[in-house]
Design an enzyme around this catalytic site. Structure first.
Site, PDB file in Angstrom:
ATOM      1  N   GLU A 311     -15.129   8.708  19.269  1.00  0.00           N
ATOM      2  CA  GLU A 311     -15.836   8.479  18.001  1.00  0.00           C
ATOM      3  C   GLU A 311     -15.561   7.108  17.385  1.00  0.00           C
ATOM      4  O   GLU A 311     -15.330   7.003  16.194  1.00  0.00           O
ATOM      5  CB  GLU A 311     -15.458   9.582  16.999  1.00  0.00           C
ATOM      6  CG  GLU A 311     -15.858  10.952  17.487  1.00  0.00           C
ATOM      7  CD  GLU A 311     -15.389  12.080  16.562  1.00  0.00           C
ATOM      8  OE1 GLU A 311     -16.168  13.016  16.361  1.00  0.00           O
ATOM      9  OE2 GLU A 311     -14.247  12.041  16.084  1.00  0.00           O
TER      10      GLU A 311
HETATM   11  C1  TNX Z   1     -14.583  15.762  17.061  1.00  0.00           C
HETATM   12  S1  TNX Z   1     -13.460  15.998  19.654  1.00  0.00           S
HETATM   13  C2  TNX Z   1     -13.421  15.004  17.108  1.00  0.00           C
HETATM   14  C3  TNX Z   1     -12.350  15.254  16.140  1.00  0.00           C
HETATM   15  C4  TNX Z   1     -12.701  16.339  15.170  1.00  0.00           C
HETATM   16  C5  TNX Z   1     -13.408  17.442  15.901  1.00  0.00           C
HETATM   17  C6  TNX Z   1     -13.700  18.637  15.057  1.00  0.00           C
HETATM   18  C7  TNX Z   1     -13.026  14.582  19.380  1.00  0.00           C
HETATM   19  C8  TNX Z   1     -12.555  13.845  20.495  1.00  0.00           C
HETATM   20  N1  TNX Z   1     -13.119  14.144  18.131  1.00  0.00           N
HETATM   21  O1  TNX Z   1     -12.049  14.057  15.447  1.00  0.00           O
HETATM   22  O2  TNX Z   1     -11.522  16.819  14.607  1.00  0.00           O
HETATM   23  O3  TNX Z   1     -14.612  16.938  16.418  1.00  0.00           O
HETATM   24  O4  TNX Z   1     -14.213  19.657  15.836  1.00  0.00           O
END
Ligand code: TNX
Length: 498
Positions: A311
């Site tokens: 992200e």
């Molecule tokens: C996505 S999964 C994220 C996290 C959040 C999560 C909540 C991932 C690699 N990053 O930062 O906590 O979704 O489900």
């Protein structure tokens, strides 16, 4: 007065399902006050596994169950066939004794988890229970499908301390989970002490750094070391994650030199993602990360270091590439193998690097390319393995961006079919991540984990041919009374005949 009779178990009533089960209905073995545990002579590890078994059995049986290299009708031996690998075992339950054979201590530990499940549920009681401790007869030959079977706990969004994490390890190992990934840093908090950068934890591990301003907390180096040792004694490898280049607001709040303009960013404890980024073009970034990676590597005996990589919406594609290409050699320099969320595979990776696939799309080019280049992949698709997804729309805890996940959905998939270009031979294994934005206690953690984690554990361990929902849900039902006695919280999903 006659003793109450405990419900007997069948030899196949185990999660994860063993590779081969050959029951012998004519035979049982009963543990009594004379039973002793005999362990492979000259192996302190085998002795420790024996002590672990004794510690599981003593409270409910009230028996002494001495452990040693002398006599004993429960034998834990290290003369198993090499084909069993490190974690495989053979378990023979005969009228005159129980024999577990493995090629390595981890295999004996796995055998002990099977023995535990084959005893009546009353074995999980904390005080002596009257009844016969009878095991079903026959032979099990068992070994894992995948080497990596993990769980992940996010201690950044909400902190969980040493005792809570140890307790989590205790419940996980019963399902032959052998890796615990700790998500140590995120926008809200930094949860591992780093020498030379004390404000990381003083400020960003302090009061109000959990999501919505909840409790403080961080692991000191001593805490972390204690946890690693605790896990290691239970054949669990800790995989530490320092998330970067995104998810770094807590670091940039504590140390302004890590921001683009040298001004500290405000603390954030909301649940937004994708807004923070390390500065790819600043040398201070890499000086900091050299220190952090060196320390985390030095504290971690396991082979892996997870660099996040997810992200990174606040990092340009070019900066992301520059950044990952600067960080990969740092991890290599400190002799760890990189694991990263699969976005990392958008950048060319060495074949030792391990992408962890987490999205819900049906394809991912980067992960497939990395696999073709020889990388092993960890499968954690959010719509199947995310323990923070709600069970149903009514679940009080959890999120639902990847949908709701009931037990059947957590169980009903196969990692080798999940992504084109990523087949059985490309998989290191599976992991079930638990993000903690909505969680506040170990009870919350357990409620989201059980009973779905056993589904992921079975997918990671058991041969594909054993996969069967009807069988699984019946076997799972047997854990209700076990978890209740262990004090482990679980969601009593109506799909399971508890
Ligand atoms: C996505 S999964 C994220 C996290 C959040 C999560 C909540 C991932 C690699 N990053 O930062 O906590 O979704 O489900």
């Amino acid at each position: 007065m006659s003793e109450p009779v405990f419900e007997r178990r069948g030899l196949g009533d185990v999660i994860p399902a063993p590779a081969e089960v050959r029951p012998d209905q004519a035979v049982t073995f009963t543990i009594d006050e004379g039973t002793a545990i005999r362990t492979a002579p000259g192996s302190p590890e085998a002795h420790r596994v024996g002590e672990h078994l004794a510690a599981v059995l003593r409270p409910a049986t009230g028996f002494a169950l001495p452990v040693g290299a002398g006599d004993g009708t429960i034998a834990l031996l290290l003369d198993g066939d090499d084909t069993l690998g490190d974690e495989g075992y053979e378990l023979e339950i005969a009228a005159d004794g129980v024999t577990a054979r493995a090629a390595a201590p981890a295999g004996l530990f796995a055998a002990v988890q099977t023995i535990r499940q084959l005893l009546p549920a009353e074995i999980e009681a904390g005080t002596p229970q009257a009844g016969a401790w009878t095991l079903p007869g026959g032979r099990i030959t068992d070994r894992p499908r995948f080497a990596y079977r993990g769980a992940m706990l996010d201690i950044a969004r909400h902190f969980f301390g040493v005792d809570e994490i140890k307790s989590y390890v205790d419940s996980l190992v019963q399902f032959k989970i052998n890796h615990l990934h700790l998500h140590l840093t995120d926008d809200q908090g930094w949860r591992l002490e780093i020498d030379g950068w004390p404000l990381l934890t003083e400020i960003s591990g302090g009061a109000g750094t959990g999501v919505d301003g909840t409790g403080p907390g961080f692991l000191t180096k001593a805490d972390y070391t204690e946890l690693v040792a605790y896990a290691e004694e239970r054949f669990v490898t800790i995989v530490p994650e320092i998330d970067m280049p995104g998810h770094v607001n807590a670091a940039q709040h504590a140390y302004p030199e890590l921001t683009a303009d040298g001004v500290a960013v405000p603390q954030r404890t909301d649940s937004e993602v994708g807004y923070s980024s390390f500065v790819a073009g600043k040398e201070e970034t890499y000086a900091f990360l050299d220190d952090v990676i060196r320390e985390v590597a030095a504290l971690t005996p396991g082979p892996y270091l997870h660099i996040g990589g997810d992200e990174a919406q606040a990092t340009t594609a070019e900066d992301y590439r520059t950044f990952i290409q600067r960080v990969l050699p740092l991890v290599a320099k400190y002799e760890k193998r990189v694991v990263g969320w699969h976005e990392m595979a958008g950048v060319e990776l060495p074949e030792t690097a391990i992408p962890q696939y987490w999205r819900i799309e049906a394809t991912d080019e980067g992960t497939a390319r990395a696999a073709a280049n020889g990388s092993k992949v960890i499968m954690s698709p959010a719509d199947r393995t995310y323990l923070d997804m709600k069970y149903t729309a009514e679940s009080p805890l959890g999120l639902d961006w990847a949908g709701t996940i009931d037990v059947e959905r957590a169980y009903g998939w196969d990692p080798a079919d999940r992504l084109p270009g990523v087949g059985e031979e490309h998989l290191l294994g599976v992991e079930a991540p638990l993000w903690s934005e909505t969680l506040r206690s170990l009870t919350d953690v357990e409620t989201m984990t059980y009973p779905r984690l056993p589904a992921i554990a079975e997918i990671g361990w058991s041969p594909r041919v054993t996969h069967d929902w009807e069988s699984f849900r019946t076997r799972l039902a047997a854990f209700g009374p076990r978890w209740r006695r262990q004090g482990v919280a679980f969601h009593a999903s109506p799909e399971i005949p508890w």
